[in-house]
Design an enzyme around this catalytic site. Structure first.
Site, PDB file in Angstrom:
ATOM      1  N   HIS A   1       0.823  -1.220   0.000  1.00 39.87           N
ATOM      2  CA  HIS A   1       0.000   0.000   0.000  1.00 39.87           C
ATOM      3  C   HIS A   1       0.854   1.266   0.000  1.00 39.87           C
ATOM      4  O   HIS A   1       0.338   2.355  -0.259  1.00 39.87           O
ATOM      5  CB  HIS A   1      -0.919   0.005   1.227  1.00 39.87           C
TER       6      HIS A   1
ATOM      7  N   ASP B   1       3.686   9.579  -0.993  1.00 33.86           N
ATOM      8  CA  ASP B   1       2.522   8.834  -0.499  1.00 33.86           C
ATOM      9  C   ASP B   1       2.233   7.706  -1.471  1.00 33.86           C
ATOM     10  O   ASP B   1       2.333   7.904  -2.689  1.00 33.86           O
ATOM     11  CB  ASP B   1       1.310   9.783  -0.447  1.00 33.86           C
TER      12      ASP B   1
END
Ligand code: G6P
Length: 499
Positions: free
Chosen positions: A172, A385
């Protein structure tokens, strides 16, 4: 022999989707967790049946833990299986290896890493414990989907246990470029462990490309075939597909909740308290990767260089507490609070305008959605991110399609949203300040065109698309039915330049 017809689905993640918490009477209760992964995977598990394996939220010994978890999912058709670890193991596995080594390193912040060798030993032991629980709860041919950086060694441990299962891994968070990854003292072991999976998934083509470069450079005996979204590694006769799967949100559910009365009333209330101005929203977990101090400095810069913003904008910065036991996190909190105080001290008009409203707590979902609905501009500027789902949630909630998203070019979401968002380099204080001013002055036609484009992309490639495309890659090793959005342009690590 493989029994693919009745193959079960087993999900493994650091935490279970339910957490055990202590009640006032000393007993324990099971509370549901939240978040995109849970929303996406629980319906799949409900449909097909299956098991979710993870940490139950406490290291205390609980006699009736299985019964408590059983009760929580009694009518759901799937089961929860806890992985029990001691407080000390938790500290070294979760706080230590996962969050003081892999988290900063994979976000390109190697100077924040604490490469304590005892962390690696405990990480391996805890991953072995996960593999044992998975092996006990699976049968031949089952499909085990492992999530995130806490569990990179699980496939290797399952192989050591001779479990006859198929495994897939989804990361992720970002995967770093080669010259950062090689700083890891256990770089070879970790790459070999990842290649033990039968499918490896990343968020973006950027991460996939970084991983492939590490494999090409550090693993002589592994060949890479193909190009594009799904490549294949050939390792001692095994083929391992490596793909990119941008995670998303349940778009329709956000739209539905955001248009409900409770959210509308709360948003109207916010507008009433803060009238005659544009609201700029930042929402982040407390984390140094989110670039909150840099963003506050950019906001200060905008107020200095564009005095017409005074009294006409308010920045609402929501910070959700997270990982506060790790020194860098509580240091960061003090830094953010110092900056908010300084900037408010510099610009506040006594009895009137306060430029930054700072909220430090977890929010009820209706309050978060009310902020999304009330704010004309979102300022989402992580230093790096994996994806950033706040950006997608904000767009989903812009029902009138009249809001502006300012987005870091280093967020995974930039690959899909770059033609609608104002992309910024979060380290470029003046550039971010200019983007704030540009968003403030942007006319409605441009706002609508940009927002519509982003909402279409998020709607088409929602969380269910993500689950389907990942499972399709695992089963059929083919993604032709799941093309990336037309707007998708891979973003380079440097300068957001298109490849
Ligand atoms: C990131 C990670 C997740 C993690 C989340 C919250 O999004 O990719 O795996 O669950 O942060 O962090 P926490 O340490 O509280 O689980």
């Amino acid at each position: 022999m493989e029994n693919t017809q009745h193959a079960g689905l087993i999900v493994a993640s650091n935490r279970l989707p339910f957490t055990l918490t202590r009640k006032a009477d000393g007993g324990f209760q099971v509370e549901p967790g939240s978040g995109g992964l849970i929303t996406a995977l629980l319906p799949v598990l409900r449909d097909r049946g299956g098991v979710w394996v993870g940490w139950p939220g406490t290291s205390e010994e609980i006699d009736n833990i299985d019964a408590l978890l059983e009760e929580a999912t009694r009518k759901s058709g799937y089961r929860l299986r806890p992985v029990l670890i001691t407080e000390d193991e938790r500290r070294k596995f979760y706080h230590g290896f996962s969050n003081e080594i892999i988290w900063p390193l994979f976000h390109d912040l190697q100077t924040l890493c604490n490469f304590d060798p005892s962390y690696w030993r405990v990480y391996q032991n805890v991953n072995r414990r996960y593999a044992e629980v998975l092996a006990q709860n699976s049968k031949d041919g089952d499909f085990i989907w492992v999530h995130d950086y806490h569990l990179m060694n699980v496939a290797l441990e399952l192989r050591r246990l001779r479990a006859n299962v198929k495994t897939a891994f989804f990361l992720h968070i970002p995967f770093p470029p080669l010259d950062i990854f090689v700083k890891l003292p256990w770089r070879f072991q970790l790459l070999h462990a990842l290649v033990e999976y039968d499918l490896i998934g990343f968020q973006t083509l950027r991460d996939q490309r970084n991983f492939i470069q590490c494999v090409r450079t550090l693993m002589n005996d592994v060949a890479v075939h193909g190009k594009g979204r799904l490549l294949t590694l050939r390792d001692s006769g095994r083929d391992v597909p490596v793909g990119s799967f941008p995670i998303s949100i349940d778009f329709n559910a956000y739209v539905k909740r955001a248009t409900g009365n409770e959210v509308a009333d709360k948003a109207a209330e916010l507008r009433k308290i803060l009238p005659n101005r544009q609201l700029i929203l930042g929402v982040d977990r407390l984390d140094y990767t989110k670039g909150i101090p840099q963003r506050l400095e950019a906001f200060r810069n905008a107020l200095m260089r564009y005095p017409e913003l005074h009294e006409r904008v308010t920045l609402i910065q929501v910070v959700v507490p997270s990982r506060e036991d790790i020194p860098q996190y509580y240091d960061l909190k003090a830094r953010i609070e110092g900056l908010v105080g300084e900037i408010n001290g510099q610009f506040t008009r006594p009895g009137g305008w306060v430029p930054i409203h700072y909220v430090f707590r977890s929010l009820e979902q209706s309050d978060l959605l009310a902020y999304y609905r009330a704010a004309e501009i979102a300022l989402i500027t992580p230093l790096k991110d994996g994806m950033n789902l706040v950006a997608k949630e904000y767009c989903a909630c812009s029902i009138e399609e009249d809001c502006v998203l300012i987005l870091s070019e280093f967020a995974g979401a930039a690959a899909q949203l770059q033609r609608g968002a104002l992309l910024v380099n979060p380290y470029d204080m003046e550039g971010v300040a200019d983007a704030i001013y540009r968003a403030f002055t942007m006319d409605i036609t441009e706002r609508r065109a940009r927002m519509r484009r982003m909402r279409r992309a998020i709607h088409e490639q929602d969380i269910f698309w993500w689950v389907d495309s990942f499972l399709r890659a695992a089963i059929a090793k083919d993604l032709s039915a799941f093309p990336l959005p037309e707007d998708y342009v891979p973003v380079n690590d440097i300068g957001g330049m298109s490849l």
